[in-house]
Motif scaffolding. Structure first.
Motif, PDB file in Angstrom:
ATOM      1  N   UNK A1016       0.840  -1.184   0.000  1.00  0.00           N
ATOM      2  CA  UNK A1016       0.000   0.000   0.000  1.00  0.00           C
ATOM      3  C   UNK A1016       0.881   1.243   0.000  1.00  0.00           C
ATOM      4  N   UNK A1017       0.438   2.259  -0.720  1.00  0.00           N
ATOM      5  CA  UNK A1017       1.039   3.582  -0.638  1.00  0.00           C
ATOM      6  C   UNK A1017       0.168   4.436   0.280  1.00  0.00           C
ATOM      7  N   UNK A1018       0.722   4.829   1.423  1.00  0.00           N
ATOM      8  CA  UNK A1018       0.023   5.679   2.380  1.00  0.00           C
ATOM      9  C   UNK A1018       0.476   7.119   2.170  1.00  0.00           C
ATOM     10  N   UNK A1019      -0.484   8.021   2.090  1.00  0.00           N
ATOM     11  CA  UNK A1019      -0.170   9.424   1.848  1.00  0.00           C
ATOM     12  C   UNK A1019      -0.783  10.296   2.940  1.00  0.00           C
ATOM     13  N   UNK A1020       0.031  11.251   3.416  1.00  0.00           N
ATOM     14  CA  UNK A1020      -0.420  12.265   4.375  1.00  0.00           C
ATOM     15  C   UNK A1020      -0.924  11.656   5.681  1.00  0.00           C
ATOM     16  N   UNK A1021      -0.202  10.652   6.187  1.00  0.00           N
ATOM     17  CA  UNK A1021      -0.498  10.143   7.520  1.00  0.00           C
ATOM     18  C   UNK A1021       0.138  11.068   8.555  1.00  0.00           C
ATOM     19  N   UNK A1022      -0.476  11.103   9.704  1.00  0.00           N
ATOM     20  CA  UNK A1022       0.092  11.900  10.782  1.00  0.00           C
ATOM     21  C   UNK A1022       1.050  11.038  11.602  1.00  0.00           C
ATOM     22  N   UNK A1023       2.299  11.494  11.705  1.00  0.00           N
ATOM     23  CA  UNK A1023       3.331  10.766  12.461  1.00  0.00           C
ATOM     24  C   UNK A1023       3.264  11.181  13.929  1.00  0.00           C
ATOM     25  N   UNK A1024       3.257  10.166  14.805  1.00  0.00           N
ATOM     26  CA  UNK A1024       3.171  10.434  16.235  1.00  0.00           C
ATOM     27  C   UNK A1024       4.183   9.580  16.981  1.00  0.00           C
ATOM     28  N   UNK A1025       4.467   9.979  18.220  1.00  0.00           N
ATOM     29  CA  UNK A1025       5.375   9.240  19.090  1.00  0.00           C
ATOM     30  C   UNK A1025       4.634   8.961  20.389  1.00  0.00           C
ATOM     31  N   UNK A1026       4.597   7.679  20.768  1.00  0.00           N
ATOM     32  CA  UNK A1026       3.880   7.294  21.974  1.00  0.00           C
ATOM     33  C   UNK A1026       4.705   7.608  23.206  1.00  0.00           C
ATOM     34  N   UNK A1027       4.076   7.428  24.364  1.00  0.00           N
ATOM     35  CA  UNK A1027       4.781   7.675  25.614  1.00  0.00           C
ATOM     36  C   UNK A1027       5.856   6.627  25.883  1.00  0.00           C
TER      37      UNK A1027
END
Length: 1210
Positions: A1016-1027
């Motif tokens: 799959x090509x994923x576009x414009x996902x929001x990158x996050x960092x967990x605790x």
């Protein structure tokens, strides 16, 4: 004689008017005589008993055809009771059908065979009723030759119009017509030769040319059907001797003699004059052939005398034309015979049968149902009379037909097949008001394929079922019969494209052709219906609703919730997590799962609700995911509206459960399953598509298709483009400068140029957002609080060049916008950024629009080059147009067409320089390691990867769905809004580097194909960092996905229904150290050295709950036994361990320097650097056999040594 009354005078005046208009004048010795009205009236008075039928009126042929639209009948001599009794008797076989309505019309006309002086080739052996106004076909149960070309009054008749109102019907003559003139006289005495002597002539070795004309008399033993080959019509009859079984064949082929076919009756005796003898070169069969002067007479012993055999050998020679004609027919009638299979064949029985037609199964295929239990097949004969008379309610007699029991597994009736040696006799006409639809006189695909591939009855019935299915499912899209069943030599129809490869696969090449002369003339009967075997259809093409139904059935057959979870995983789950993990699963059905194999057929459309691609037929729709094998997205807009055939595919059944299982031990109890739902879709590759019928819209006809071509397979197996015809790739570029004198509105205007021209504009897609509900306010729309959100999507594009005006076709092999760009210093105008808004019908372009694609908008029937600027909103001052921070907003109109041109990666260096956006293009798509890197700073990321695992989980507490997302829930999502799906995505199978993507369940209704194994090509996902310092991504409103490749067909989908692509790959812990934080799960070969801790959990026997507090006694015998067991070789042994990282905060591996540690092996001591101890969560333990252990150890040594060599080389 009393004066006629006023009513009678008016009636007679109408009769005189009819006679002058409809009845031809008769030629007399002094010239043309007036119409024969007096003779007609005299005949009419005689028929009805003296008085004129004032309640009836004369009708001409033309008025009958033009005015009468419904079936009707007229009985001149019957009273009301007689008619009611006649009608009631006719309803006995079919009580649900209504009887023919009665009309009060008088029909007068000439009986003719349709011959015209200069058009003898049109004679087909049928009979007609003719007057001055027209001619109409007719059917009679009894006919005499002297009736031909005579004027008749028809006391009882029925008119049966065609179901197609534009075509004429025919007349059924219910009782013998009454002649207006005296019949012709028959000669007194005729010398004849009987069949015994005639057969000696045929078998003698005397050359044919030395024989004279003969007259043969005998009993009619067999009557062949009328046949027409290459515009020649003929039939065979067989005369038998009165005292023996000897018979001789007679070929009747002269146009003026074809009407004999209606006179001849089996068992009657006849005399035929003027016969010559002929033989066929190929088969050697000998026969008698009629000449121009031949006559057919009823046999009367008092009027004939036997001709001696020696006198028959004298006289003039045979005409050469008869022999030549017979030889030409022999050459042209090589149609082929079904190959005899040595095993599993059955012999058909030859019987005679009398029955009533109760249903027309398929008139084009020649199939009729008799007595609601027997199928009559007339396809192996030619229905030259267009099946006239064979209506429901008619009685037929079948002589020497073949009885075939169960020729096709799925066919419900016994079959009676008529070959060329069979005789079909119409015994009585139908008295019911049933319609008449004649078989196609030309282009009949049923019969074309039957004779082309020499099909036996089982294969022919299968062919008929496929064609009926084809017409039933798709005639509503393309019109009935055309163009689906249309077939020409130059262009095969859609049905022929579908059927020919199937027939070629099941029908081997025939070395022996069908010899119809041998079939008709041989002493020992041979025909394609003689032997057969029951056929199991090799494939099927059911309706899409049936496909979905069968797929749903297969997905639930033998289903158990325990299949979705492994016992080791399920027994540690709480009730809420257990039921959530059971909520969503999937099942894959491949073509091989169906017996026989299943072929998908459907018209490609875009769903107006979900904007997803779908296949459609009359019964239902089936959502579809189309990918390309080269990894590029599917962009073929020209396929919309086309009929597609797919044989390689994956049917996906998404299963949704609502359960309330208290624990894992109750998974076998299905009473806890409260609700089951499912959705079905299909996914396949574009290269596996065959286009059976291309869409013929205005845009596709006049515009170049670029890369939007469809594929079909050649005979050699290669692929060729079908839509890229020269006419479909042409445009002529007109003057691109705007014309200020043109109409301001592109939809208006009266010039011919506007009606044929179109405006287009090229653009590059730089960003595409997902499909969702938005609150756009378009210009001219009223603002209101109750305004509903509209489903829409938007894309940011870069205009390339100016709008172009296209008119007359011309080849264009390049992109003129890129050639002119940058040459005039107006780059800011020709490469302007815009925001495209897609709503309503323009949502159909959502599956085709992709990042880095060059597309063209086409505005049909338009010549205004400013059409794109005029529709932009909001109005932006001109001084701000050049600023990229303020793009134009352009709502895409419903009538515009989208056409994919190419990809930016396919442009030449010159074209790429003209676009001037090559800088940074490659950097927009990141890699998964880059996204996981701590140095990555972007908040929106785009990357591609393969889904390794799909898990349904609870939405994060800090992730609250927006109002828009909540509204989407109302549009048909099958998952609760509190759920999310977690996709574990890797660069490639076996790679330890993975990233988790969370998608809210309400977004999933627009996302198909998110399965383990898919890339799959994923576009414009929001990158996050967990605790826990883990990097993950979430799907947001501006995100979008594209299918790059489908899961491999060999993946064990049914065995992993909960969403795992495959077993974890075998890895080494030493190589995982840098990437362990992002590793979802893996497998290692290890040796269990000791058990560090052991704890016991006590479970309630009533509710299966785990006691939260349980004090363990120090001297607990069970605990002591288990501790002792953990130190034994039964536990400390080699194992295969499936594991994942323990993500508890206290167990997170923190960066630490390597430390030196001592290791001892016997007398040898080692010193090595080691990192901090890993804390892994065991998922599964498998035993290792000795052979597998040896192989895995050798593989580990090989990979370790290879790794060391690489480091040493580096």
């Amino acid at each position: 004689m009393a004066e006629p009354s006023a009513v009678e005078q008016r009636w007679l005046q109408a009769a005189r008017d009819f006679a002058r208009r409809a009845l031809p004048a008769r030629e007399g010795p002094d010239g043309p005589e007036p119409p024969q009205l007096d003779a007609v009236l005299r005949c009419l008075r005689s028929a009805v008993g003296g008085d004129l039928p004032l309640g009836y009126s004369f009708i001409s042929i033309s008025d009958l055809q033009r005015q009468q639209r419904m079936p009707c009948c007229s009985h001149l001599t019957w009273n009301t009771n007689e008619f009611k009794e006649w009608a009631h008797q006719g309803q006995g076989a079919l009580p649900m059908q209504s009887a023919l309505p009665r009309t009060y019309l008088i029909l007068v006309g000439y009986l003719t065979d349709g011959r015209q002086e200069d058009k003898e080739k049109l004679v087909d052996g049928c009979l007609y009723v003719k007057d001055n106004t027209g001619i109409i076909p007719c059917e009679l149960l009894y006919f005499q030759l002297e009736w031909l070309d005579s004027l008749f009054l028809f006391p009882s008749w029925s008119y049966i119009p065609q179901t197609d109102q534009s075509a004429t019907g025919y007349v059924e003559i219910l009782v013998d017509p009454v002649p207006v003139n005296l019949p012709k006289e028959v000669p007194d005495s005729i010398p004849v030769t009987y069949p015994v002597s005639a057969e000696l002539l045929l078998t003698s070795r005397i050359p044919c040319k030395k024989r004279s004309k003969l007259t043969v008399a005998g009993e009619l033993a067999r009557l062949g059907p009328l046949l027409c080959i290459r515009h020649k019509t003929f039939f065979f009859l067989f005369l038998k001797c009165f005292t023996s079984a000897v018979w001789v064949p007679v070929l009747v082929q002269k146009p003026n003699q074809l009407a004999w076919h209606h006179i001849l009756q089996l068992g009657r005796s006849y005399t035929i004059t003027g016969l010559s003898m002929s033989s066929l070169k190929k088969s050697g069969h000998r026969m008698f052939v009629t000449g121009v002067s031949s006559c057919l007479l009823p046999y009367c012993a008092e009027q004939v005398r036997e001709q001696p055999l020696d006198s028959a050998l004298q006289g003039e020679s045979t005409e050469s034309s008869s022999l030549e004609t017979a030889e030409q027919l022999s050459d042209s009638l090589e149609l082929g015979v079904e190959e005899e299979r040595p095993r599993s064949t059955k012999e058909s029985k030859i019987i005679s049968y009398v029955g009533t037609v109760t249903k027309i199964l398929n008139v084009q295929a020649g199939l009729f149902l008799l007595d609601n239990k027997v199928c009559l097949c007339l396809a192996y004969q030619q229905l030259l009379n267009s099946a006239r008379g064979l209506r429901p309610g008619a009685c037929v007699e079948l002589i020497d037909v073949h009885l075939l029991q169960k020729p096709l597994v799925s066919f419900p009736f016994i079959v009676l097949g008529a070959c060329l040696s069979s005789t079909v006799v119409l015994k009585s006409f139908s008295r019911l008001s049933t319609p008449y639809q004649p078989p196609a006189s030309s282009g009949n695909l049923y019969l074309q394929l039957l004779f082309r591939y020499n099909l036996g009855m089982p294969l022919y019935l299968w062919l008929v079922s496929l064609l009926e299915m084809f017409e039933e499912r798709f005639s509503c899209f393309f019109g009935r019969h055309r163009p689906l069943l249309r077939s020409t030599h130059q262009n095969a129809g859609a049905a022929e494209k579908f059927l020919v490869p199937l027939l070629q696969a099941v029908v081997p090449d025939r070395e022996e052709a069908r010899d119809i002369y041998n079939e008709i003339l041989a002493k020992v009967h041979q025909c394609p219906l003689q032997k057969y075997m029951t056929l199991n259809p090799p494939c099927q093409a059911p309706s899409l609703s049936a496909v979905c139904h069968v797929a749903e059935q297969k997905s639930w057959e033998g289903f158990s919730p325990s299949q979705l979870l492994s016992p080791l995983e399920a027994q540690h789950m709480g009730t809420q997590e257990l039921n959530r993990r059971l909520t969503w699963s999937y099942y894959t059905v491949s073509p091989g799962s169906f017996q026989p194999r299943l072929i998908l057929l459907g018209v490609l459309r875009v769903s107006s609700r979900s904007s997803s691609l779908q296949l459609q037929d009359k019964s239902s729709t089936l959502p579809c995911v189309i990918a390309r094998k080269d990894g590029s997205p599917f962009t073929h807009t020209a396929l919309l509206g086309s009929l597609l055939q797919v044989e390689n595919y994956q049917l996906i059944v998404e299963r949704f459960l609502q359960t309330d299982f208290p624990s894992w031990e109750h998974l076998e109890n299905l009473e806890h399953v409260r609700e089951k739902k499912n959705s079905v879709y299909v996914q396949f590759y574009f290269e596996d598509v065959q286009v059976l019928h291309a869409a013929e819209g205005q845009i596709q006809k006049c515009l170049r298709s670029g890369n939007s071509s469809s594929l079909r397979k050649k005979d050699d197996g290669s692929l060729t483009s079908e839509l890229e015809a020269p006419e479909a790739k042409m445009l002529k570029l007109e003057d691109p400068k705007p014309d200020t004198h043109r109409d301001e509105n592109c939809q208006g205007g009266q010039s011919s140029t506007r009606r044929t021209s179109c405006v287009s504009r090229l653009f590059l897609v730089t960003q595409k957002e997902g499909l969702m509900l938005r609150n756009y306010q378009l210009p001219g729309e009223k603002v209101g609080e109750g305004r509903e959100l509209q489903r829409s999507f938007q894309a940011t594009v870069l205009w390339l060049g100016r709008p172009q005006l296209w008119s007359h076709p011309r080849e264009t092999g390049n992109l003129p916008e890129l050639e002119e760009s940058g040459c005039d210093g107006e780059e800011s105008v020709t490469r302007q950024e815009a925001l495209l808004l897609f709503m309503r019908k323009s949502l159909r372009w959502f599956p085709f629009l992709h990042l880095d694609g060059l597309y063209r908008f086409i505005v049909p029937c338009c010549s205004d080059l400013e059409v794109f600027d005029k529709l932009c909103f909001p109005p932006v001052p001109a001084k701000f147009l050049s600023r990229s921070s303020c793009p134009l907003c352009l709502p895409v109109q419903d009538t515009w067409h989208l056409q994919h041109e190419t990809w930016i990666s396919c442009l030449t260096e010159r074209q790429l320089a003209a676009v001037s956006v090559q800088a940074g293009m490659d950097q927009r798509i990141s890699s998964i390691p880059e996204v996981l890197s701590s140095s990555f700073t972007g908040s929106l990321v785009s990357f591609s990867g393969e889904i390794m695992e799909r898990t349904l989980c609870a939405s994060p507490k800090n992730e609250k769905p927006s109002v828009t997302v909540s509204l989407q829930k109302q549009k048909g999502s099958l998952l609760a809004s509190g759920h999310s799906v977690k996709l574990s995505v890797s660069v490639a199978p076996g790679s330890p580097v993975m990233v988790d993507i969370y998608i809210a369940a309400t977004y999933l209704q627009h996302l198909w194909g998110l399965l383990p194994g898919a890339k799959i090509l994923f576009q414009n996902l929001e990158r996050k960092i967990s605790r826990f310092h883990n990097v993950y991504c979430t799907y947001i409103a501006s995100s979008c996905v594209s299918i790059i490749s489908l899961p491999a067909s060999h993946l064990p989908f049914p065995s992993n229904p909960a969403g795992e692509a495959s077993s974890p790959s075998l890895v080494f812990l030493s190589s995982l150290q840098p990437h362990l934080q992002n590793l979802p799960q893996a497998r290692i070969l290890c040796h269990l050295s000791c058990v560090l801790t052991l704890s016991l959990q006590w479970v309630c026997s009533l509710c299966s709950s785990i006691f939260k507090e349980c004090v363990e006694e120090p001297e607990d015998l069970i605990a002591c036994y288990l501790r002792s067991l953990c130190r034994s070789p039964l536990i400390c042994r080699p194992i295969l361990l499936d594991f994942s990282l323990n993500r508890k905060p206290s167990k997170i591996l923190q960066p630490a320097p390597l430390q030196l540690r001592n290791f001892r092996c016997g007398e040898v001591e080692f010193v090595s650097q080691v990192g901090p101890r890993l804390n892994l969560l065991c998922l599964n333990v498998d035993e290792v056999e000795q052979d597998a252990l040896s192989y895995l150890n050798s593989e580990r040594i090989r990979r370790t040594s290879g790794h060391c060599q690489v480091e040493a080389t580096a």
